[in-house]
Design a protein around this motif. Structure first.
Motif, PDB file in Angstrom:
ATOM      1  N   VAL A  45       3.043  -0.624   1.815  1.00  0.00           N
ATOM      2  CA  VAL A  45       1.717  -0.925   1.255  1.00  0.00           C
ATOM      3  C   VAL A  45       1.912  -1.929   0.128  1.00  0.00           C
ATOM      4  O   VAL A  45       2.588  -1.629  -0.860  1.00  0.00           O
ATOM      5  N   GLU A  46       1.347  -3.127   0.299  1.00  0.00           N
ATOM      6  CA  GLU A  46       1.413  -4.148  -0.755  1.00  0.00           C
ATOM      7  C   GLU A  46       0.063  -4.170  -1.470  1.00  0.00           C
ATOM      8  O   GLU A  46      -0.980  -4.325  -0.833  1.00  0.00           O
ATOM      9  N   THR A  47       0.086  -4.009  -2.780  1.00  0.00           N
ATOM     10  CA  THR A  47      -1.189  -3.898  -3.511  1.00  0.00           C
ATOM     11  C   THR A  47      -1.406  -5.096  -4.432  1.00  0.00           C
ATOM     12  O   THR A  47      -0.469  -5.689  -4.957  1.00  0.00           O
ATOM     13  N   LEU A  48      -2.689  -5.411  -4.638  1.00  0.00           N
ATOM     14  CA  LEU A  48      -3.077  -6.466  -5.579  1.00  0.00           C
ATOM     15  C   LEU A  48      -4.179  -5.883  -6.465  1.00  0.00           C
ATOM     16  O   LEU A  48      -5.269  -5.559  -5.982  1.00  0.00           O
ATOM     17  N   ALA A  49      -3.860  -5.724  -7.746  1.00  0.00           N
ATOM     18  CA  ALA A  49      -4.771  -5.003  -8.649  1.00  0.00           C
ATOM     19  C   ALA A  49      -5.851  -5.938  -9.192  1.00  0.00           C
ATOM     20  O   ALA A  49      -5.629  -7.132  -9.369  1.00  0.00           O
ATOM     21  N   CYS A  50      -7.033  -5.362  -9.455  1.00  0.00           N
ATOM     22  CA  CYS A  50      -8.114  -6.175 -10.046  1.00  0.00           C
ATOM     23  C   CYS A  50      -8.157  -6.021 -11.562  1.00  0.00           C
ATOM     24  O   CYS A  50      -8.819  -6.793 -12.243  1.00  0.00           O
ATOM     25  N   ASP A  51      -7.457  -5.028 -12.105  1.00  0.00           N
ATOM     26  CA  ASP A  51      -7.587  -4.789 -13.546  1.00  0.00           C
ATOM     27  C   ASP A  51      -6.313  -5.110 -14.320  1.00  0.00           C
ATOM     28  O   ASP A  51      -6.152  -4.702 -15.458  1.00  0.00           O
ATOM     29  N   LYS A  73       7.406  -6.292  13.782  1.00  0.00           N
ATOM     30  CA  LYS A  73       8.574  -5.509  13.372  1.00  0.00           C
ATOM     31  C   LYS A  73       8.238  -4.021  13.490  1.00  0.00           C
ATOM     32  O   LYS A  73       7.057  -3.651  13.569  1.00  0.00           O
ATOM     33  N   SER A  74       9.257  -3.186  13.452  1.00  0.00           N
ATOM     34  CA  SER A  74       9.000  -1.754  13.669  1.00  0.00           C
ATOM     35  C   SER A  74       8.630  -1.056  12.356  1.00  0.00           C
ATOM     36  O   SER A  74       9.161  -0.008  12.008  1.00  0.00           O
ATOM     37  N   VAL A  75       7.706  -1.691  11.617  1.00  0.00           N
ATOM     38  CA  VAL A  75       7.185  -1.065  10.395  1.00  0.00           C
ATOM     39  C   VAL A  75       5.666  -1.210  10.403  1.00  0.00           C
ATOM     40  O   VAL A  75       5.136  -2.055  11.115  1.00  0.00           O
ATOM     41  N   ALA A  76       4.974  -0.388   9.617  1.00  0.00           N
ATOM     42  CA  ALA A  76       3.524  -0.555   9.465  1.00  0.00           C
ATOM     43  C   ALA A  76       3.294  -1.193   8.101  1.00  0.00           C
ATOM     44  O   ALA A  76       3.737  -0.651   7.084  1.00  0.00           O
ATOM     45  N   TYR A  77       2.636  -2.366   8.078  1.00  0.00           N
ATOM     46  CA  TYR A  77       2.391  -3.066   6.810  1.00  0.00           C
ATOM     47  C   TYR A  77       0.903  -3.026   6.522  1.00  0.00           C
ATOM     48  O   TYR A  77       0.087  -3.357   7.376  1.00  0.00           O
ATOM     49  N   HIS A  78       0.561  -2.623   5.295  1.00  0.00           N
ATOM     50  CA  HIS A  78      -0.855  -2.566   4.935  1.00  0.00           C
ATOM     51  C   HIS A  78      -1.099  -3.254   3.589  1.00  0.00           C
ATOM     52  O   HIS A  78      -0.707  -2.743   2.542  1.00  0.00           O
ATOM     53  N   PRO A  79      -1.776  -4.432   3.620  1.00  0.00           N
ATOM     54  CA  PRO A  79      -2.109  -5.094   2.354  1.00  0.00           C
ATOM     55  C   PRO A  79      -3.359  -4.457   1.759  1.00  0.00           C
ATOM     56  O   PRO A  79      -4.312  -4.155   2.487  1.00  0.00           O
ATOM     57  N   PHE A  80      -3.370  -4.238   0.468  1.00  0.00           N
ATOM     58  CA  PHE A  80      -4.514  -3.565  -0.161  1.00  0.00           C
ATOM     59  C   PHE A  80      -4.950  -4.344  -1.398  1.00  0.00           C
ATOM     60  O   PHE A  80      -4.221  -4.420  -2.392  1.00  0.00           O
ATOM     61  N   VAL A  81      -6.172  -4.931  -1.318  1.00  0.00           N
ATOM     62  CA  VAL A  81      -6.718  -5.674  -2.457  1.00  0.00           C
ATOM     63  C   VAL A  81      -7.733  -4.760  -3.147  1.00  0.00           C
ATOM     64  O   VAL A  81      -8.742  -4.364  -2.554  1.00  0.00           O
ATOM     65  N   GLU A  82      -7.449  -4.453  -4.371  1.00  0.00           N
ATOM     66  CA  GLU A  82      -8.276  -3.478  -5.101  1.00  0.00           C
ATOM     67  C   GLU A  82      -9.644  -4.092  -5.444  1.00  0.00           C
ATOM     68  O   GLU A  82      -9.728  -5.233  -5.880  1.00  0.00           O
ATOM     69  N   GLN A  83     -10.693  -3.293  -5.257  1.00  0.00           N
ATOM     70  CA  GLN A  83     -12.049  -3.795  -5.565  1.00  0.00           C
ATOM     71  C   GLN A  83     -12.620  -3.191  -6.831  1.00  0.00           C
ATOM     72  O   GLN A  83     -13.574  -3.700  -7.399  1.00  0.00           O
TER      73      GLN A  83
END
Ligand SMILES: Cc1cc2nc3c(=O)[nH]c(=O)nc-3n(C[C@H](O)[C@H](O)[C@H](O)COP(=O)(O)OP(=O)(O)OC[C@H]3O[C@@H](n4cnc5c(N)ncnc54)[C@H](O)[C@@H]3O)c2cc1C
Length: 489
Positions: free
Chosen positions: A57-63, A89-99
């Motif tokens: 899980v790659e996160t991008l914070a808004c605060d 690839k044999s991984v699950a990738y989830h980008p998460f942009v914080e709202q």
């Protein structure tokens, strides 16, 4: 799979791995890349040992301080690259942009319930350290923290280095061993991990799928986010692919002239990679390895003399030596500083001699005083300074030589060193694509004497701090075209 060196691994708590967990979770928050990534390498190794799927899980914070459109655009380029790279690839990738503030913590706490352990990136900035401590309190699972920040692991020393010279001398004694333990170029190569059959439910909710369109390049929804909307995106693209293109161009065109021309603002021959390093889109290990391979270097080239000499230690040509000195000595000096101290943004963190001389000149008359607003709007009497500030506003960068001048003048035109630091940090962190990096605070601090020595003659306001003037700069380097290019709108 090679193990990550033990001194790069620490834990945020002392909880055991949960055998019942469904997956290993890698929370990507600093090393935002698929390659040359010690954290990813460690997470893959854990997933193999535990025979569990790997969820990234790659996160991008808004605060975060200074979160703005410019930085979000750059970070999203990197997330789009990562999504493409991890897709087959044999991984699950989830980008998460914080709202909304707090969503990242809530997300991690929820998906953390089903995980065996959480692996994350170590980063020396105070907010990142605090963010991790808060998570460790909220989430009762094992958290392993991996340091891939530099060629020298952050914990390889507990010494405080006050000059580049003393750090370089230390590095010359220590670095050889660390050059032999580089991260894997592609930790997922020829790796088959168990598939994550069912993603945690929260990852299908609208707040978690918000980034889908953003990653397709539809950036309209960025304008709804509670981030600074005034700082506009710039042309420079983020992501590991753009970084690799920049570096290849630098190796071919810039490196052969690095010593002779790197201080020339009009030549633009430096690598331009600081923003990619700042956002973790490229690893310093990859840059070092690529350069050493190109130069046919082997450990046998190393000099036996470790006197802290700026050139000659690697046994390479002077351009490569000079580049490695910036990338390793100067860059990692800043990382060591922020790793070791919490007050790196304060005057108190400057060397004693610098504080004393600045204090001594605290009441000197200041012929020019500019407010933060005047500085931000390039409204000073100094055409070269104004041009540098305009480059920062328009392009999110300033050439290194002018960046030093930029900082020195802010000291000269501010009511106090404390006020100067505040303005510099604000402008640099908000506007520069590479801002909010440990090198932001080492570079800004350098303008006030950090990692430097006392200079004569003693001058008003500066005291013994190294002085720079626009007039002298214009004599030393050619700025005619620069002034034209970054003139008023
Ligand atoms: C007032 C001021 C503020 C600064 N703020 C930042 C910042 O926010 N972020 C940042 O990364 N750097 C900062 N620096 C350091 C320096 O200006 C940049 O790292 C450099 O200009 C980046 O350009 P480049 O990538 O083309 O460098 P190159 O010459 O190609 O060097 C390669 C890499 O070495 C490192 N490096 C080069 N010069 C320095 C230096 N003087 N100090 C530390 N590392 C260096 C950087 O990681 C850089 O990307 C600041 C310097 C000053 C004087």
């Amino acid at each position: 799979m090679h193990a990550v060196p033990a001194e790069r691994i620490s834990t945020a708590n002392d909880l055991p791995i949960q055998d019942r967990g469904r997956y290993v979770l890698y929370w990507m928050r600093a090393a935002r890349r698929p390659f040359w990534n010690f954290s990813l390498q460690h997470a893959v190794q854990r997933a193999i040992e535990l025979q569990r799927p790997l969820l990234i899980v790659e996160t991008l914070a808004c605060d975060e301080p200074c979160a703005n459109l410019r930085h979000h655009h750059f970070a999203l380029d990197g997330m789009a690259d990562n999504a493409r790279q991890f897709a087959d690839k044999s991984v699950a990738y989830h980008p998460f942009v914080e709202q909304q503030p707090g969503q990242i913590g809530a997300l991690l706490t929820q998906i953390g319930q089903e995980t065996c352990l959480l692996v994350t990136d170590e980063h020396p900035l105070l907010e990142q350290r605090q963010q991790l401590s808060a998570l460790a309190k909220a989430l009762p699972i094992c958290i392993e923290v991996i340091d891939g920040n530099g060629i020298l692991p952050l914990r390889a020393t507990d010494r405080d280095f006050t000059t580049a010279y003393s750090f370089r001398r230390f590095l010359q004694r220590q670095l050889a061993g660390h050059l032999l333990t580089m991260p894997l170029a592609d930790p997922l190569r020829e790796t088959r991990l168990p598939q994550l059959k069912k993603k945690p439910e929260i990852l299908s909710k609208p707040e978690s799928t918000f980034s889908d369109n953003l990653l397709k390049g539809q950036h309209n929804s960025l304008y709804q986010l509670p981030i600074d909307q005034q700082v506009q995106p710039v042309k420079q693209s983020g992501g590991y692919q753009a970084a690799e293109v920049l570096f290849e161009r630098f190796l071919a065109e810039g490196l052969p002239r690095y010593v002779e021309q790197r201080n020339q603002p009009e030549r633009e021959i430096t690598s331009g990679l600081s923003a990619h390093l700042r956002w973790g889109h490229i690893s310093p290990h990859q840059l070092v390895q690529r350069l050493l391979t190109q130069e046919g270097w082997t450990p046998g080239h190393l000099s036996l003399e470790c006197r802290g000499q700026r050139s000659g230690w690697w046994g390479l040509n002077e351009n490569s030596e000079a580049f490695l000195d910036q990338l390793i000595t100067w860059r990692e000096l800043g990382y060591q500083l922020c790793h070791r101290r919490d007050d790196y943004q304060q005057v108190d963190s400057l060397p004693e001699w610098a504080q004393q001389t600045l204090n001594h000149h605290a009441d000197d008359p200041r012929p020019y005083l500019y407010s933060a607003e005047e500085l931000a709007a390039s409204q000073t009497h100094d055409a070269l300074w104004n041009a540098a500030q305009r480059q920062l506003v328009r392009e999110g960068r300033i050439h290194n030589y002018l960046r030093m001048l930029w900082g020195k003048k802010i000291l000269e035109w501010s009511p106090s060193p404390k006020a100067a630091l505040k303005v510099m940090i604000d402008l640099n962190d908000r506007l520069a694509l590479d801002g909010r990096d440990p090198n932001s605070y080492s570079g800004i601090g350098w303008c006030l004497g950090r990692f430097d020595r006392a200079w004569g003659p003693e001058r008003p306001i500066f005291g013994k701090i190294r002085y720079m003037s626009s007039l002298n700069t214009a004599r030393k380097v050619s700025v005619k075209n620069y002034l034209r290019r970054y003139g008023p709108d």
